[in-house]
Design an enzyme around this catalytic site. Structure first.
Site, PDB file in Angstrom:
ATOM      1  N   CYS A  99      -0.211 -33.670  48.168  1.00  0.00           N
ATOM      2  CA  CYS A  99       0.476 -33.026  46.913  1.00  0.00           C
ATOM      3  C   CYS A  99       0.444 -34.204  45.896  1.00  0.00           C
ATOM      4  CB  CYS A  99       1.714 -32.768  47.325  1.00  0.00           C
ATOM      5  SG  CYS A  99       2.107 -31.874  48.810  1.00  0.00           S
ATOM      6  N   ASP A 100       0.550 -35.446  46.324  1.00  0.00           N
ATOM      7  CA  ASP A 100       0.935 -36.442  45.313  1.00  0.00           C
ATOM      8  C   ASP A 100      -0.356 -37.633  45.315  1.00  0.00           C
ATOM      9  OD1 ASP A 100       3.257 -35.534  45.050  1.00  0.00           O
ATOM     10  OD2 ASP A 100       4.048 -36.677  46.457  1.00  0.00           O
ATOM     11  N   CYS A 140       3.672 -36.350  51.207  1.00  0.00           N
ATOM     12  CA  CYS A 140       2.670 -35.642  50.979  1.00  0.00           C
ATOM     13  C   CYS A 140       1.671 -36.018  50.342  1.00  0.00           C
ATOM     14  CB  CYS A 140       3.331 -34.252  50.499  1.00  0.00           C
ATOM     15  SG  CYS A 140       1.835 -33.001  50.447  1.00  0.00           S
TER      16      CYS A 140
END
Ligand code: NAP
Length: 304
Positions: free
Chosen positions: A134-135, A131
């Site tokens: 997200c990261d 992701c």
């Protein structure tokens, strides 16, 4: 109580189904196992939802959730542990209890496919991510690689290019699968390096990702590529093992259902990415949600 409609999944299909069910005046409960929004939350920017020029995936998921809960729909964060779909009423059990419903809409989405190369599992969470939204921020000023050639990989590359010094986009063929508009945008970015006809043989590093062993599938040549992180974006897979034997699945594991979203099991509908369909997009998932809810509510056709 026996709900009129129980919806499994709080992505665009499930939440749209809840919206239409509530507005049709029937009782409805949504169960979501992790986080509402489904795959949408992995999308940095959504630019093809009609009427909205640009919105982050997270903001779109939040807007959907707020719209639905604002109408008074009950959305519970609970993971089904078992489902009995061939009884009347149908029963879905979670670790917190059992829920009964006259009809069920399966809007459980899909899961991310893994690459399957050595090092991937061992270094997951230590530089290997699924992701970018997200990261991505963890890789500010670093070098990353993305594997895949679809819209997710292209969007992720553009997103990461804003954070990273260099982004290596690795695709196994000589042409991308994703939309032309995204391909053009990627080609224009100076800090995105394209590796066509290339596969990842191994992700290497002792305690975190340090490098990738690449192989050119045309020449067979192997090279090492230094990278601090690897984002895997090689597609999606059905996640329907729990329903096998209760609704018909196709060979790949998707729930067999046509445009009316009816499955082989009377009173059970499938909406969004989880069902057999040609186009998996937010807009088609939302459309399925509306069709399934109106079918399940008895507004369109007769509930089988
Ligand atoms: P996808 O379209 O299925 O693309 C997966 C990519 O990964 C393909 O390029 C495929 O290569 C490659 N691949 C698959 N298995 C591989 C392996 N083992 N090793 C190396 N490469 C592998 O998946 P996606 O990009 O996640 O998109 C999923 C769906 O969501 C699609 O319908 C997509 O259009 C949609 N989506 C849309 C948007 C948007 O419209 N903005 C954004 C994100 C996703 P091949 O090309 O050779 O098969």
């Amino acid at each position: 109580m026996v709900y009129d409609i129980l919806i499994l999944g709080g992505g665009p299909a499930g939440l749209t189904a809840a919206l239409y069910a509530k507005r049709a005046g029937v009782s409805v409960l949504v169960l979501e196992k992790t986080i509402y929004g489904g795959q949408v939350i992995n999308t940095p920017t959504v630019e093809n939802y009609p009427g909205i020029a640009s919105i982050t995936g997270v903001d779109l998921a939040m807007a959907l959730h707020d719209q639905v809960t604002g109408l008074g729909v009950e959305v519970r964060m609970e993971e089904p542990t078992s489902c009995q779909l061939d009884t009347d009423p149908k029963v879905v059990t979670t670790s917190r209890g059992s829920y009964e419903a006259k009809t069920v809409i399966l809007a459980n989405g899909v899961k991310r496919r893994q690459l399957g190369c050595p090092g991937e599992e061992r270094l997951a969470g230590r530089g290997v991510s699924y992701c970018a939204t997200c990261d991505g921020a963890f890789f500010q000023g670093k070098v990353t690689a993305i594997v895949g050639g679809g819209n997710t990989a292209l969007e992720d590359a553009l997103f990461l290019a804003n954070h990273c010094t260099t982004v290596h986009l690795i695709h196994r063929r000589d042409a991308f699968r994703g939309s032309a508009i995204l391909v053009q945008a990627v080609e224009k970015r100076e800090n995105i390096v394209l590796h066509y006809d290339t596969v990842v043989e191994e992700i290497q590093g002792e305690n975190k990702v340090e490098s990738l062993r690449l192989k050119n599938v045309q020449t067979g040549e192997e090279t090492a590529l230094a990278a601090d992180g690897v984002f895997v974006a090689v597609g999606l897979m059905p996640d329907n093992e729990a329903f096998a034997g209760q609704v018909e699945l196709d060979k790949a594991g998707y729930i067999v259902a046509g445009e009316d979203c009816r499955t082989s099991q009377p009173g059970v509908y499938a909406a969004g990415d989880t069902r057999t369909k040609a186009v998996r997009q937010i807009v088609t998932a939302a459309a399925d949600g509306a069709v399934a809810a109106l079918g399940a509510a008895g507004v369109v056709g007769t509930v089988k």
